[in-house]
Design a protein around this motif. Structure first.
Motif, PDB file in Angstrom:
ATOM      1  N   SER B  37      -2.195  -5.124  -1.386  1.00 41.07           N
ATOM      2  CA  SER B  37      -2.650  -4.032  -0.520  1.00 41.07           C
ATOM      3  C   SER B  37      -4.105  -3.746  -0.823  1.00 41.07           C
ATOM      4  O   SER B  37      -4.547  -3.852  -1.957  1.00 41.07           O
ATOM      5  CB  SER B  37      -1.778  -2.793  -0.687  1.00 41.07           C
ATOM      6  OG  SER B  37      -1.752  -2.386  -2.009  1.00 41.07           O
ATOM      7  N   ASP B  40      -4.732   2.054  -2.167  1.00 42.87           N
ATOM      8  CA  ASP B  40      -3.538   2.822  -2.472  1.00 42.87           C
ATOM      9  C   ASP B  40      -3.086   3.625  -1.263  1.00 42.87           C
ATOM     10  O   ASP B  40      -3.915   4.078  -0.482  1.00 42.87           O
ATOM     11  CB  ASP B  40      -3.876   3.825  -3.588  1.00 42.87           C
ATOM     12  CG  ASP B  40      -3.323   3.377  -4.913  1.00 42.87           C
ATOM     13  OD1 ASP B  40      -2.979   2.191  -5.018  1.00 42.87           O
ATOM     14  OD2 ASP B  40      -3.229   4.202  -5.825  1.00 42.87           O
ATOM     15  N   PRO B  41      -1.785   3.839  -1.122  1.00 38.53           N
ATOM     16  CA  PRO B  41      -1.350   4.780  -0.081  1.00 38.53           C
ATOM     17  C   PRO B  41      -1.759   6.199  -0.468  1.00 38.53           C
ATOM     18  O   PRO B  41      -2.027   6.475  -1.638  1.00 38.53           O
ATOM     19  CB  PRO B  41       0.164   4.633  -0.063  1.00 38.53           C
ATOM     20  CG  PRO B  41       0.526   4.071  -1.388  1.00 38.53           C
ATOM     21  CD  PRO B  41      -0.644   3.274  -1.852  1.00 38.53           C
ATOM     22  N   ASP B  51      -0.792   6.796   6.414  1.00 38.11           N
ATOM     23  CA  ASP B  51      -1.597   5.583   6.450  1.00 38.11           C
ATOM     24  C   ASP B  51      -0.677   4.364   6.511  1.00 38.11           C
ATOM     25  O   ASP B  51       0.484   4.421   6.138  1.00 38.11           O
ATOM     26  CB  ASP B  51      -2.550   5.523   5.256  1.00 38.11           C
ATOM     27  CG  ASP B  51      -1.852   5.676   3.949  1.00 38.11           C
ATOM     28  OD1 ASP B  51      -2.103   4.882   3.038  1.00 38.11           O
ATOM     29  OD2 ASP B  51      -1.027   6.609   3.825  1.00 38.11           O
ATOM     30  N   GLN B  53      -0.539   1.730   4.790  1.00 39.84           N
ATOM     31  CA  GLN B  53      -0.037   1.305   3.505  1.00 39.84           C
ATOM     32  C   GLN B  53       1.226   2.061   3.138  1.00 39.84           C
ATOM     33  O   GLN B  53       2.230   1.498   2.723  1.00 39.84           O
ATOM     34  CB  GLN B  53      -1.127   1.537   2.454  1.00 39.84           C
ATOM     35  CG  GLN B  53      -0.978   0.723   1.221  1.00 39.84           C
ATOM     36  CD  GLN B  53      -0.672  -0.718   1.552  1.00 39.84           C
ATOM     37  OE1 GLN B  53      -1.337  -1.322   2.388  1.00 39.84           O
ATOM     38  NE2 GLN B  53       0.360  -1.262   0.941  1.00 39.84           N
ATOM     39  N   GLN B  56       4.282   1.022   5.189  1.00 38.65           N
ATOM     40  CA  GLN B  56       4.920  -0.230   4.778  1.00 38.65           C
ATOM     41  C   GLN B  56       5.820  -0.003   3.563  1.00 38.65           C
ATOM     42  O   GLN B  56       6.944  -0.491   3.515  1.00 38.65           O
ATOM     43  CB  GLN B  56       3.869  -1.298   4.437  1.00 38.65           C
ATOM     44  CG  GLN B  56       4.546  -2.607   4.062  1.00 38.65           C
ATOM     45  CD  GLN B  56       3.575  -3.690   3.592  1.00 38.65           C
ATOM     46  OE1 GLN B  56       2.364  -3.497   3.571  1.00 38.65           O
ATOM     47  NE2 GLN B  56       4.111  -4.831   3.215  1.00 38.65           N
ATOM     48  N   TYR B 270       3.575  -3.644  -5.009  1.00 38.07           N
ATOM     49  CA  TYR B 270       2.424  -3.569  -4.102  1.00 38.07           C
ATOM     50  C   TYR B 270       1.175  -3.480  -4.955  1.00 38.07           C
ATOM     51  O   TYR B 270       0.923  -2.459  -5.605  1.00 38.07           O
ATOM     52  CB  TYR B 270       2.563  -2.363  -3.164  1.00 38.07           C
ATOM     53  CG  TYR B 270       3.792  -2.483  -2.310  1.00 38.07           C
ATOM     54  CD1 TYR B 270       3.740  -3.089  -1.072  1.00 38.07           C
ATOM     55  CD2 TYR B 270       5.018  -2.027  -2.773  1.00 38.07           C
ATOM     56  CE1 TYR B 270       4.877  -3.246  -0.308  1.00 38.07           C
ATOM     57  CE2 TYR B 270       6.169  -2.174  -2.013  1.00 38.07           C
ATOM     58  CZ  TYR B 270       6.087  -2.790  -0.774  1.00 38.07           C
ATOM     59  OH  TYR B 270       7.223  -2.957  -0.021  1.00 38.07           O
ATOM     60  N   THR B 272      -2.699  -3.347  -5.680  1.00 35.25           N
ATOM     61  CA  THR B 272      -3.938  -2.949  -5.009  1.00 35.25           C
ATOM     62  C   THR B 272      -5.124  -3.750  -5.529  1.00 35.25           C
ATOM     63  O   THR B 272      -5.451  -3.699  -6.712  1.00 35.25           O
ATOM     64  CB  THR B 272      -4.206  -1.450  -5.237  1.00 35.25           C
ATOM     65  OG1 THR B 272      -3.066  -0.725  -4.797  1.00 35.25           O
ATOM     66  CG2 THR B 272      -5.423  -0.991  -4.473  1.00 35.25           C
TER      67      THR B 272
END
Lengths: 478, 584
Positions: B37, B40-41, B51, B53, B56, B270, B272
């Motif tokens: 990713s 970060d979300p 967002d 991210q 998902q 995930y 980053t």
């Protein structure tokens, strides 16, 4: 010495104050409205479908929550035409529009009257229930009205007035109430234009706002250690900062240590062997290193040694936290860390290393030419003693000066490297905060860097005195 | 010498570190999928952060009543037993859902209608950062629960809306027992909260809002758990989010029903990495399993890397998105339809696609994705680059080069105005910049001067919203929902909204509104075709193309179903192919 240190620390305070002021005023001047930015989540949401009343309420509440409904600073310096409470008007672009009008006409009551009237007409228009006959006209009226409430250019405003007039005249009965509001707006506009008092703009005025201002609120919280919460994820800024700075500071310290460790002997060596082939080779290599940009070297290193299409000697990114967690023994953990740190450290270090070695060489050459070195040699002292005991200490001065500048450089110089090696340190935090206009994080990063810079200078000052007995601070030895 | 010795030691340590990498003959993989990713979300609760991210990641944690199937993009039941029962009443409609009796939260308690009501209430609680979710469900007037059946819920709507089942069905549901154990908002009805009023001053509401907006509720493993197959195990800021599969998840029993009940990897990671170059190196080093490569050139270059082709396959399902060059219809030059038409035939879309995007894009005529075969209007021909026609149109519109300076001009409002236009784009976006330069070159040949001016993102957005940009480049990512043209093309969306082109008359507004209330897909298709014809005729924008995803996925995974939904795959459904070793 102590007295000098205290004096120095006292000088820090105004310096920090000025830095904080500059950052703060930058945040105010930068385009974009932070409240809208947060509510809109980076422009992904859209409020056209929501009633404007709901959106407005949310705006006002968020603005209050962020403390942006307060005046910016303790005082404001302007001309007497600008009212004291302009800050109370919500929305940055409305404030900008009003400022334009004040600049042109210098009559706040009339400007305010026009602003209120035009807003009230705009609202009435948006609340108007159009039927199938008037609907097209209302759409066009709305466009014209939007032009009226967002423009300060007289030509455009007049044109919009004309358009509105023509449109309203199409259905005089249906638009009776609207027309009244529009006429009031127009009257207010011409009043504003005629009753000017331009002299007011020539008289400077200072407004005092007391401690209820954005800067004071932020500064007092900052001093108490409350850096606010991040706009992005609502985390306390201090948490993000602690996490990030830990990594950067450790890497920086290792890098500074390595720089001195390698640069000092290298500098001494090349000064002592001045003119020999080996010295010339070293100097050339150092010069080349110094001129290579670190982002380029970092990219090359990752691509060629980081396990891409070429050699997989080193991991491609990060600090290996996951592997460290999985590892058991201390030595295993340490070796994983070192393995991950090699490439970033090379990039972090080589530039300052080359620079430092050049400085050391220069300082040393200077000293080696001094009379007392010749004397020492004449006394029959061993070469090692001459170089390391007599010359070395005296040539350290320029290196120490550099310490002060290396410290903050480490922090800012790390930005590129942290981005490329994906190390979540201060540099990456700062870049992300700048891109996202995440002011609370940015303030904190700038302030911490400022403090570090000042501390760097202080340490350099102390080291001067330690290294060179000729330097004393204060007037105690008069 | 001292320093020389130290140097040798340091080199030794580095070398020891360098020798650390061990390669075994047959690699043993961990039972996990590592997904790249870019950032970060913001948080992991969809009600308070939206967002891409976050959406998902939280799709693996929280569920909704319905969701879009990956292949056909139609609504299928997830938490619900079936699709809702829809009843028309007066001017409005009623939608009734029933929740699967097996559906459970992490603690084993059942998912009830009250949880759904709670989630809808959260969206409208004044002060909660959930404004992005409000427009979508604003049409829901009230929500009814049933005492005799705690799993039944009815949404009452005061209007007929084509997205009613989509928007009520696909909103993620969060557990009330975790997010409001004290029942702070329980005593307020949905209607009360929605009307807002002075509730924001209420102490209970304030407490609840503070909690919902806090870091804790949106990122602590204590709260990030729903009825989905995974729970949040850890989140190290700016480094990685790790999800762990629940031991006996209730959904396994429904594995055959649809993809949303397939969850195989033990862990979803995930990772980053901000820098694409670094991420691609990490990919070749097998440090990542899945990546969505946005830069086109880098994606194309991957084929040259033996390490990549050995371990990865590319996956390029169509992406629900479209790109257009917006023309501001409120501008005094661009309000002339002939001028807009002339500009449209002065854009060689195929050339842009070929030179800048490696021919990766599919051309479109308007805002409907060709994947929706029934709705897409195939009768509209794609425009071809046509200098002659453009010249004729410009001449007809009165734009002639009267002073021989190479730029056309015309008397507008009594003043001679040269045909000079400005193209704005957000700075730092090379594709948008290059498109601008290509336009500049083509248009110059037709006697139009184009200035290509970058703007900072915030400023760009602000200028767009206030309809001050003449020509802009826009990309929209859409969802499998039937296309709702209101946000971009309705007259109420201009003057501060996302209708940047200033398009819309009472007539076109009416067409949009009739689409929104048409529930019959067949009849809606007819309207959509009409709508595309309008966009094509009026030229408020030059529609360019729709993109494909550019995903790279590790070869060891099976059951990879390419989908047009973001991000183009469903990671929880990945299985391990035979012949690959996975850690027990």
């Amino acid at each position: 010495m102590l007295e000098y240190l205290i004096k120095r620390i006292f000088i820090f305070i105004p310096t920090l104050f000025v830095i904080s002021l500059i950052t703060f005023s930058l945040s105010v001047m930068v385009p974009g409205d932070p409240v809208e930015q947060i509510l809109n989540k980076g422009g992904q949401g859209d409020f056209a479908n929501l009633s404007s009343l709901v959106a407005e309420k949310a705006y006002t509440e968020k603005r209050k929550e962020l403390g942006l409904d307060l005046p910016v600073f303790y005082i404001s310096l302007s001309n007497s035409a600008v009212p004291k409470d302009l800050y109370k008007i919500p929305k940055k672009n409305n404030q900008a529009l009003l400022k334009e009008f004040i600049k042109k006409y210098s009559n706040w009551p009339e400007v305010k009257e026009y602003f209120d009237q035009s807003q009230s007409y705009f609202r009435a228009l948006y609340a108007y229930n159009a039927d199938s006959i008037t609907v097209e006209t209302v759409i066009q009226l709305k466009d014209a009205a939007f032009g009226i409430i967002s423009e300060s250019d007289d030509k455009i405003v007049q044109q919009r007035f004309k358009e509105t007039e023509n449109l309203l005249a199409l259905f005089p009965n249906e638009f009776l109430a609207l027309n009244q509001k529009f006429i009031a707006t127009k009257v207010a506009y011409s009043n504003m234009q005629t009753n000017t008092s331009r002299w007011k703009s020539l008289i400077p005025t200072v407004h005092f706002y007391g401690t209820q201002n954005q800067y004071h609120q932020w500064a007092t919280k900052f001093l108490k250690g409350d850096f606010g919460t991040s706009y992005k994820d609502n985390r306390p800024v201090s948490d993000s900062l602690l996490e990030a700075s830990g990594k950067t500071i450790i890497i920086s310290l290792i890098s500074i240590f390595l720089t001195y460790l390698i640069a000092v002997p290298l500098g001494v060596f090349s000064a002592y062997r001045k003119g020999t082939t080996s010295e010339q080779v070293t100097t050339t290599i150092l010069f080349m290193l110094y001129s290579l940009p670190s982002f380029w070297i970092a990219t090359l290193l990752i691509n060629f040694l980081g396990g891409g299409d070429y050699l997989g000697w080193f991991p491609s990114y990060g600090l290996g936290d996951q592997e460290v967690e999985a590892a058991t023994g201390f030595w295993e953990k340490l070796s994983i860390r070192i393995h991950h740190l090699v490439l970033p450290l090379i990039c972090w270090t080589y530039g300052s290393l080359a620079f430092m070695a050049r400085q050391m060489r220069g300082g040393m050459i200077n000293v080696l030419n001094q009379d007392y070195i010749r004397t020492a040699r004449a006394k029959g002292l061993e070469e090692k003693t001459v170089v390391w005991k007599h010359a070395f200490r005296n040539s350290l001065l320029p290196i120490i000066t550099l310490f002060a500048s290396v410290f903050p450089l480490m922090l800012s110089g790390s930005i590129v490297i942290e981005m490329i090696f994906n190390i979540p340190g201060m540099g990456r935090l700062a870049v992300e905060a700048i891109i996202a206009r995440n002011w609370p994080i940015l303030y904190a990063v700038v302030m911490v860097s400022a403090v570090l810079t000042l501390v760097g200078y202080l340490i350099a000052d102390i080291l001067y005195a330690v290294v060179d007995p000729r330097i004393t601070y204060g007037d105690s030895k008069k | 010498m001292f320093s020389a010795r130290v140097l040798i030691y340091i080199c030794l340590i580095f070398l020891l570190g360098a020798c650390n990498s061990n390669k075994s003959p047959q690699k043993v993989y961990k039972d996990q999928v590592i997904i790249h990713s870019l950032s970060d979300p913001q948080g992991l609760v969809s009600l308070t952060s939206n967002d891409a991210q976050a959406s998902q990641i939280n799709a693996n944690i929280f569920q909704s009543l319905l969701n879009y199937s990956h292949d056909e993009l139609i609504l299928v039941p997830v938490l619900a037993v079936g699709l809702p029962e829809i009843v028309h009443e007066g001017n409005g409609m009623k939608l009734t859902y029933e929740i699967k009796p097996e559906a459970q939260w992490t603690d084993g308690s059942p998912v009830l209608a009250s949880d759904i009501l709670f989630s809808f209430k959260v969206v409208f609680t004044p002060g909660v950062n959930s404004m992005h979710a409000q427009p979508g469900i604003d049409f829901v007037d009230d929500i009814v629960l049933y005492e005799d059946n705690p799993r039944k819920i009815t949404f009452l709507c005061n209007q007929v809306y084509m997205l009613a089942d989509h928007n009520t069905g696909t909103m993620q549901v969060i557990p009330e027992y975790l997010f409001d154990p004290e029942g702070l908002i329980k005593k307020y009805s949905y209607k009360e909260l929605k009307s807002g009023g002075s509730l924001s001053q209420n102490e209970d509401i304030k407490k609840f809002v503070t909690f919902m907006n806090s870091e804790e509720s949106s990122r602590s493993p204590k709260y990030i758990q729903g009825s989905g197959p995974y729970v949040l195990q850890s989140w190290v800021t700016d480094q990685r989010v790790i999800l762990e599969k629940k031991n006996d998840w209730w959904g396994h029993a429904f594995e055959k029903e649809n993809q949303f009940f397939q969850a195989y990897p033990k862990r979803l990671v995930y990772e980053t990495i901000n820098d694409f170059n670094t991420a691609l190196t990490a990919l070749k080093d097998e440090k990542l399993d899945v990546i969505l490569v946005t830069p086109v050139k880098e994606y194309m270059d991957l084929d040259d890397s033996p390490k990549f082709t050995e371990n990865y396959v590319k996956s390029e399902p169509p992406m629900l998105s479209y790109t257009y060059i917006g023309l501001n219809m409120r501008d005094q030059i661009l309000k002339d339809k002939q001028v807009r038409e002339a500009l449209a035939v002065l854009v060689d879309v195929d050339e842009i696609n070929r030179t800048l995007l490696y021919g990766q894009q599919t051309r479109i005529v308007a805002d409907i994705h060709p994947i929706f075969k029934d709705d897409y209007n195939n009768d509209i021909p794609l425009r071809k680059f046509d200098m002659q026609r453009a010249t004729a149109l410009l001449e007809a519109a009165g734009w002639k080069d009267s002073d021989g300076d190479g730029i056309r001009d015309k008397i507008l409002n009594g003043r001679k105005t040269p045909l000079t236009l400005t193209y704005n784009y957000n700075s730092g976006n090379p594709i948008r910049e290059n498109v601008g330069l290509m336009l500049q070159n083509w248009w110059k040949q037709a006697g139009i001067k184009l200035d290509v001016v970058p703007l900072d993102w915030t400023l760009y957005l602000e200028q767009l919203r206030s309809n001050k940009v003449q020509i802009s480049y826009n990309s929209w990512v859409t969802s499998p929902k039937p296309n709702d043209p209101k946000q971009l093309w309705h007259s109420t969306s201009r003057n501060g909204g996302s209708n940047y082109t200033g398009f819309g008359t009472a007539e076109t507004d009416k067409l949009i509104e009739s689409i929104l209330v048409e529930l019959d897909p067949k009849k809606r298709s007819v309207l959509y075709k009409q709508w595309q014809q309008v966009l094509n005729d009026e030229v408020p924008a030059i529609f360019l193309y729709t993109q494909n995803f550019r995903n790279a996925i590790h070869k060891r995974f099976d059951n990879v179903v390419p989908t047009a939904k973001y991000p183009g795959y469903w990671e929880a459904g990945f299985k391990i192919k035979e012949g690959y070793k996975v850690e027990e």
